[in-house]
Motif scaffolding. Structure first.
Motif, mmCIF file in Angstrom:
data_model
loop_
_atom_site.group_PDB
_atom_site.id
_atom_site.type_symbol
_atom_site.label_atom_id
_atom_site.label_comp_id
_atom_site.label_asym_id
_atom_site.label_seq_id
_atom_site.Cartn_x
_atom_site.Cartn_y
_atom_site.Cartn_z
ATOM 1 N N TYR A 29 84.681 13.557 22.407
ATOM 2 C CA TYR A 29 84.686 14.236 21.505
ATOM 3 C C TYR A 29 83.919 14.736 19.873
ATOM 4 O O TYR A 29 83.256 15.759 19.781
ATOM 5 N N LEU A 71 85.254 21.561 27.765
ATOM 6 C CA LEU A 71 86.334 20.163 28.007
ATOM 7 C C LEU A 71 86.709 20.327 29.291
ATOM 8 O O LEU A 71 87.311 20.414 29.541
ATOM 9 N N SER A 111 91.469 15.068 34.087
ATOM 10 C CA SER A 111 92.407 16.174 33.536
ATOM 11 C C SER A 111 94.218 15.835 33.314
ATOM 12 O O SER A 111 93.983 16.899 32.038
ATOM 13 N N THR A 160 92.044 15.865 29.684
ATOM 14 C CA THR A 160 91.711 17.343 29.514
ATOM 15 C C THR A 160 93.179 18.056 28.356
ATOM 16 O O THR A 160 92.158 17.850 27.823
ATOM 17 N N SER A 161 93.853 17.727 28.910
ATOM 18 C CA SER A 161 94.845 18.773 29.444
ATOM 19 C C SER A 161 95.679 18.834 27.740
ATOM 20 O O SER A 161 96.512 19.537 27.241
ATOM 21 N N CYS A 203 86.380 25.763 25.351
ATOM 22 C CA CYS A 203 87.005 26.180 26.587
ATOM 23 C C CYS A 203 87.409 24.948 27.345
ATOM 24 O O CYS A 203 86.363 23.859 27.451
ATOM 25 N N TYR A 204 88.201 25.837 28.690
ATOM 26 C CA TYR A 204 88.295 24.129 29.515
ATOM 27 C C TYR A 204 88.696 24.332 30.420
ATOM 28 O O TYR A 204 88.151 25.646 31.511
ATOM 29 N N LEU A 253 89.876 22.163 34.058
ATOM 30 C CA LEU A 253 90.605 21.493 35.185
ATOM 31 C C LEU A 253 89.919 21.699 36.497
ATOM 32 O O LEU A 253 90.456 22.910 36.934
ATOM 33 N N LEU A 302 95.408 25.400 26.686
ATOM 34 C CA LEU A 302 95.465 26.055 27.353
ATOM 35 C C LEU A 302 94.992 27.437 27.960
ATOM 36 O O LEU A 302 94.402 28.307 28.905
ATOM 37 N N SER A 330 89.737 28.881 29.823
ATOM 38 C CA SER A 330 90.227 27.599 30.703
ATOM 39 C C SER A 330 89.937 27.854 32.447
ATOM 40 O O SER A 330 90.795 29.629 32.232
#
Length: 412
Positions: A105, A154, A161, A164-165, A302-303, A305, A343, A348
């Motif tokens: 990151y 991400l 996941s 990431t979360s 932004c995410y 999953l 999120l 997301s």
């Protein structure tokens, strides 16, 4: 459907404990040119559980990376500790792995910053050559407007996941790397990002000059392009960027080894329980700050999953621990931001199949609905009929990738 040969294959130390991580960077053929004022877009994609074979060669990681790369994204992938022969081993708590992702990151934030500032220098120098401007100052950067911040996606698949979360907020990560201590993992990552971005800009300039020369000579388009960023061979970068980092890690490795041997001998005699080995961040002899001369441009986050793993399976993967990233720098403490609402706060997307045997469709629907119903939520989700956790059923992978790209195209 897989990514091409990576532009760079390199290593960085984990900010958790200096474990060396294998990383790859894929620079797109399009949408990344020196004269473009638009900010670059990038994505980091985390792989599934390493003990079950997860690594950055995972087919889902490759497929998602490919469609984003084709859309003009810089793609970063990395192996968590213990994956595919990487140093270290998979932890019970997932906290070291969270530090591994934070390392990548921070690398990407610094890499994107260096690209933007480097392109600013190129644009200014090019404009100066085209027209003489009396007020021009040598070395002056082009102004970077706040609304032209780079985008950083991400992403994580399965176990990835979970990590990431639970990533800290982007402001926290930017602050962590902004005042990195000389010789630390953070400063080493900064140096690697700076050097690889410089190489990227040189390659872009070489390709641009070649294309201009080819056009002026009306060279046949079949001629090979020596300035291409995507060649058959990747640039391999290993070792350390600074002697300070190499000396510190070697010194601490020897110190940790000697300490472990001493503790083992003591335990054999008095049978005491092991004590915590001091973290490298507790040392006080590395106080010199790295002067990056860089005002960090915080990217728009932004995410994504894919097949998220929810409790109770997620609790086994983290050994029922509270998963959060906390890093103490010498002389200061940076408190972690609350990650429970990231999120919801940032754009997301979660994509899952209704035949996922790790987490039931009923539980996934309830979880995604709760997040999307929160006031002002930027969270979205897509459910794919007949898809399992590994997306091997006929036609489901294409549906998942289409959902991702439709959502990506709708982002501001």
């Amino acid at each position: 459907m897989s990514l091409p040969s990576p532009t760079f294959i390199f290593t960085i130390p984990s900010v958790h404990d200096d474990t060396i991580l294998n990383c790859r960077l894929y620079v797109p053929r399009k949408n990344l040119v020196l004269h473009d004022i638009q900010p670059p877009r990038a994505a980091i994609i985390a792989h599934p559980y390493a003990p079950l074979g997860g690594c950055y060669d995972d087919p889902i990681v490759e497929s998602v990376g490919f469609v984003l790369w084709r859309a003009g994204y810089l793609i970063g992938t990395f192996n968590f500790r213990g994956a595919s022969g990487v140093a270290g081993h998979t932890s019970w708590s997932a906290k070291p792995e969270l530090g591994d992702f934070v390392s990548m990151y921070g690398f990407m934030i610094n890499y994107l910053n260096c690209l933007i500032l480097g392109r600013g220098r190129y644009q200014r120098n090019t404009n100066q050559q085209l027209s003489s401007i009396p007020s021009a100052i040598e070395g002056e950067e082009l102004p970077i407007k706040p609304h032209l911040s780079p985008r950083l996606l991400l992403a994580g698949y399965s176990y990835g996941s979970i990590i990431t979360s639970h990533l800290p907020d982007v402001e926290y990560v930017a602050k962590l790397f902004k005042n990195a201590v000389s010789g630390s993992a953070e400063s080493e990552i900064q140096l690697r990002a700076s050097n690889l971005s410089s190489q990227t800009l040189k390659d872009l300039e070489t390709r641009q000059k070649h294309n201009r020369a080819k056009t002026s000579r009306r060279t046949p388009t079949t001629q090979a392009n020596p300035g291409s960023l995507q060649s058959s061979s990747s640039v391999l970068v290993g070792g350390f960027e600074s002697e300070a980092a190499e000396e510190r890690i070697d010194r601490e490795s020897r110190r940790s080894l000697d300490l472990r041997k001493s503790l083992d001998r003591v335990r054999e005699k008095i049978h005491v329980r092991p004590h915590r080995v001091p973290d490298s961040s507790d040392t006080s002899d590395e106080d010199t700050r790295v002067n990056c001369n860089l005002d960090v441009i915080v990217p728009e986050i932004c995410y994504l999953l894919i097949s998220p793993v929810l409790p109770p399976v997620a609790r086994f993967a983290t050994f029922f621990s509270s998963l959060s990233f906390i890093r103490r720098q010498p002389g200061e403490h940076i408190s972690n931001h609350d990650v429970s609402n990231l999120l919801v706060r940032y754009p997301s997307l979660t994509v899952y199949g209704n035949k996922d045997f790790f987490t039931s469709a009923k539980k996934l629907r309830r979880w995604t609905q709760d997040l999307s119903d929160k006031p002002g939520s930027a969270f979205e989700y897509r459910e794919v009929e007949g898809a399992g956790h590994f997306w091997r059923e006929k036609g489901v992978l294409e549906q998942m990738l289409n959902h991702i790209m439709d959502w990506e195209s709708s982002l501001p």
